[in-house]
Scaffold this motif. Structure first.
Motif, PDB file in Angstrom:
ATOM      1  N   GLU A   2      22.907  18.647  99.905  1.00  0.00           N
ATOM      2  CA  GLU A   2      22.469  19.805  99.135  1.00  0.00           C
ATOM      3  C   GLU A   2      21.046  19.545  98.668  1.00  0.00           C
ATOM      4  O   GLU A   2      20.793  18.602  97.913  1.00  0.00           O
ATOM      5  CB  GLU A   2      23.388  20.034  97.937  1.00  0.00           C
ATOM      6  N   ARG A  41      20.449   8.333  95.635  1.00  0.00           N
ATOM      7  CA  ARG A  41      20.334   8.418  94.171  1.00  0.00           C
ATOM      8  C   ARG A  41      18.882   8.459  93.706  1.00  0.00           C
ATOM      9  O   ARG A  41      18.588   8.907  92.604  1.00  0.00           O
ATOM     10  CB  ARG A  41      21.077   7.245  93.530  1.00  0.00           C
ATOM     11  N   THR A  46      16.827  16.133  96.822  1.00  0.00           N
ATOM     12  CA  THR A  46      18.218  16.231  97.277  1.00  0.00           C
ATOM     13  C   THR A  46      19.113  16.062  96.059  1.00  0.00           C
ATOM     14  O   THR A  46      18.911  15.143  95.272  1.00  0.00           O
ATOM     15  CB  THR A  46      18.547  15.143  98.309  1.00  0.00           C
ATOM     16  N   ARG A  47      20.081  16.934  95.917  1.00  0.00           N
ATOM     17  CA  ARG A  47      20.988  16.849  94.778  1.00  0.00           C
ATOM     18  C   ARG A  47      22.218  15.993  95.086  1.00  0.00           C
ATOM     19  O   ARG A  47      22.597  15.120  94.317  1.00  0.00           O
ATOM     20  CB  ARG A  47      21.456  18.244  94.347  1.00  0.00           C
ATOM     21  N   THR A  48      22.843  16.265  96.225  1.00  0.00           N
ATOM     22  CA  THR A  48      24.133  15.657  96.529  1.00  0.00           C
ATOM     23  C   THR A  48      24.241  15.352  98.012  1.00  0.00           C
ATOM     24  O   THR A  48      23.744  16.109  98.848  1.00  0.00           O
ATOM     25  CB  THR A  48      25.283  16.618  96.151  1.00  0.00           C
ATOM     26  N   LEU A  50      27.257  14.516 100.908  1.00  0.00           N
ATOM     27  CA  LEU A  50      28.691  14.631 101.133  1.00  0.00           C
ATOM     28  C   LEU A  50      29.095  13.893 102.406  1.00  0.00           C
ATOM     29  O   LEU A  50      28.330  13.834 103.369  1.00  0.00           O
ATOM     30  CB  LEU A  50      29.101  16.105 101.294  1.00  0.00           C
ATOM     31  N   THR A 119      35.701  13.920  94.416  1.00  0.00           N
ATOM     32  CA  THR A 119      35.309  15.317  94.216  1.00  0.00           C
ATOM     33  C   THR A 119      34.999  15.953  95.561  1.00  0.00           C
ATOM     34  O   THR A 119      34.189  15.434  96.338  1.00  0.00           O
ATOM     35  CB  THR A 119      34.073  15.423  93.310  1.00  0.00           C
ATOM     36  N   ARG A 121      33.314  18.920  97.428  1.00  0.00           N
ATOM     37  CA  ARG A 121      32.246  19.886  97.184  1.00  0.00           C
ATOM     38  C   ARG A 121      32.299  20.953  98.272  1.00  0.00           C
ATOM     39  O   ARG A 121      32.407  20.641  99.473  1.00  0.00           O
ATOM     40  CB  ARG A 121      30.901  19.172  97.236  1.00  0.00           C
ATOM     41  N   VAL A 134      32.005  14.155  97.857  1.00  0.00           N
ATOM     42  CA  VAL A 134      30.758  13.650  97.286  1.00  0.00           C
ATOM     43  C   VAL A 134      30.712  12.133  97.432  1.00  0.00           C
ATOM     44  O   VAL A 134      31.625  11.420  96.999  1.00  0.00           O
ATOM     45  CB  VAL A 134      30.634  14.042  95.797  1.00  0.00           C
ATOM     46  N   GLU A 137      25.048  11.250  94.363  1.00  0.00           N
ATOM     47  CA  GLU A 137      24.269  12.289  93.699  1.00  0.00           C
ATOM     48  C   GLU A 137      22.975  11.677  93.203  1.00  0.00           C
ATOM     49  O   GLU A 137      22.959  10.539  92.734  1.00  0.00           O
ATOM     50  CB  GLU A 137      25.049  12.895  92.533  1.00  0.00           C
ATOM     51  N   SER A 138      21.888  12.414  93.322  1.00  0.00           N
ATOM     52  CA  SER A 138      20.618  11.891  92.843  1.00  0.00           C
ATOM     53  C   SER A 138      20.628  11.827  91.321  1.00  0.00           C
ATOM     54  O   SER A 138      21.292  12.625  90.651  1.00  0.00           O
ATOM     55  CB  SER A 138      19.457  12.760  93.329  1.00  0.00           C
ATOM     56  N   ARG A 140      19.062  12.691  88.240  1.00  0.00           N
ATOM     57  CA  ARG A 140      18.079  13.714  87.889  1.00  0.00           C
ATOM     58  C   ARG A 140      17.683  13.580  86.420  1.00  0.00           C
ATOM     59  O   ARG A 140      17.996  14.416  85.573  1.00  0.00           O
ATOM     60  CB  ARG A 140      18.638  15.096  88.218  1.00  0.00           C
TER      61      ARG A 140
END
Length: 322
Positions: A2, A41, A46-48, A50, A119, A121, A134, A137-138, A140
């Motif tokens: 994502e 991370r 990039t957020r996520t 998978l 999780t 997604r 998931v 995750e970065s 943030r």
């Protein structure tokens, strides 16, 4: 994967610092052959990431069909989180969560919405749905390093999220040494250091050298090697191939007190010197210096125009030495 922001080509290029074979498939979504969760991370755009179960049409029943058909080798509790990326699909995320959650329950999983072991997604964009577990995750936390909150601040400092992305494009990461030959307050160096690089700054002004040292000590401590020296970006006190990557934010013509012809000479010479000490680099400026970069011995692998506000567009050149 994502993606964040609005520029998928830029985000996908940065994502290649943590993944192989990155390809955008819909607005804000990309797929990759493999990812390094630790590197994910440290990405800015990039957020996520998978572990992909499957790809489907953008509707809840199709997402459920992916879950029903997939091979799942996980144990423990689960939760389902659905999201429409950039409001680009007319889909009920609540319905998608119910459908996919029901499919998981039918397969013997217990649901824990507060602290699940895994999780799932479900991401919708345009006519595409990606479903996966998931894996990373970065982090943030860029708002905790606002330029105005640093021990040393000067106007015009780059936002931490952008500084992180440019550092990643230049190859920042564990085992790498990154140089900023016009480091100012040290924003790029902070972000490169936080993803594990040793960092070296250079600036012509002693005030900036002292301030950047203060900022690096505050954010990096003893976790990574860091230093800042006073010097000329066109004649660096470094041996050939001394560092792994270079990033610098060139003086902006309208804001700089440097005469136009002197600015041209400064940036051209700094590009040539950067090519002497590093095999790759990123140049950020208020104009494209493509011709000067080519003349300095660089190959331009990618270029972007990134709007900061109405009166400023940043030109970004991603460089590899010929």
């Amino acid at each position: 994967m994502e993606l964040a922001g609005e520029e998928d080509a830029f985000a996908a290029l940065e994502a290649r610092a943590a993944a192989a074979g990155v390809e955008t498939v819909a607005p804000g979504l990309a797929v990759a052959d493999a990812v390094d969760p630790d590197r994910v991370r440290g990405l800015a755009y990039t957020r996520t990431a998978l572990d992909l179960l499957g790809r489907a049409d953008a509707d809840p029943r199709s997402a459920r069909a992916v879950v029903e058909a997939a091979s799942i080798d996980r144990e423990g509790t689960v939760a389902v989180r659905a999201r429409v990326v950039r409001d680009s699909a007319d889909v009920s995320t609540a319905e998608a969560e119910r459908e996919c959650g029901a499919a998981l329950v039918e397969r013997g999983f217990d649901v824990d919405l507060d602290d699940p072991d895994h999780t799932l997604r479900v991401l919708f964009a345009d006519d595409t749905c990606l479903v996966g577990w998931v894996v990373a995750e970065s982090v943030r936390d860029f708002s905790t390093r606002k330029p105005t909150d640093r021990p040393f601040f000067q106007p015009g400092s780059m936002a931490p999220m952008d500084a992180r992305a440019y550092a990643n494009l230049a190859g920042a990461g564990p085992g790498q040494t990154l140089l900023d030959p016009m480091c100012g307050t040290g924003g790029v160096l902070i972000e490169a250091g936080l993803v594990g690089s040793d960092v070296l700054g250079n600036d012509a002004q002693q005030k900036m050298v002292r301030g950047a040292r203060e900022n690096l000590a505050h954010y990096l401590g003893d976790d990574v090697g860091h230093d800042v020296i006073r010097g000329d970006a066109t004649a660096l006190a470094l041996r050939d191939d001394a560092v792994d990557g270079v990033v610098f934010d060139a003086p902006y013509g309208r804001q700089s007190k440097i005469a136009r012809h002197d600015l041209d000479d400064l940036v051209s010479s700094a590009l040539a010197e950067a090519a002497r000490v590093a095999p790759r680099g990123v140049l950020v400026a208020d104009r494209s210096w493509r011709t000067e970069a080519l003349d300095a011995g660089w190959r331009v692998t990618d270029s972007f125009e990134r709007r900061v506000h109405r009166s400023l567009v940043r030109h970004v050149l991603v460089l590899e030495r010929e």
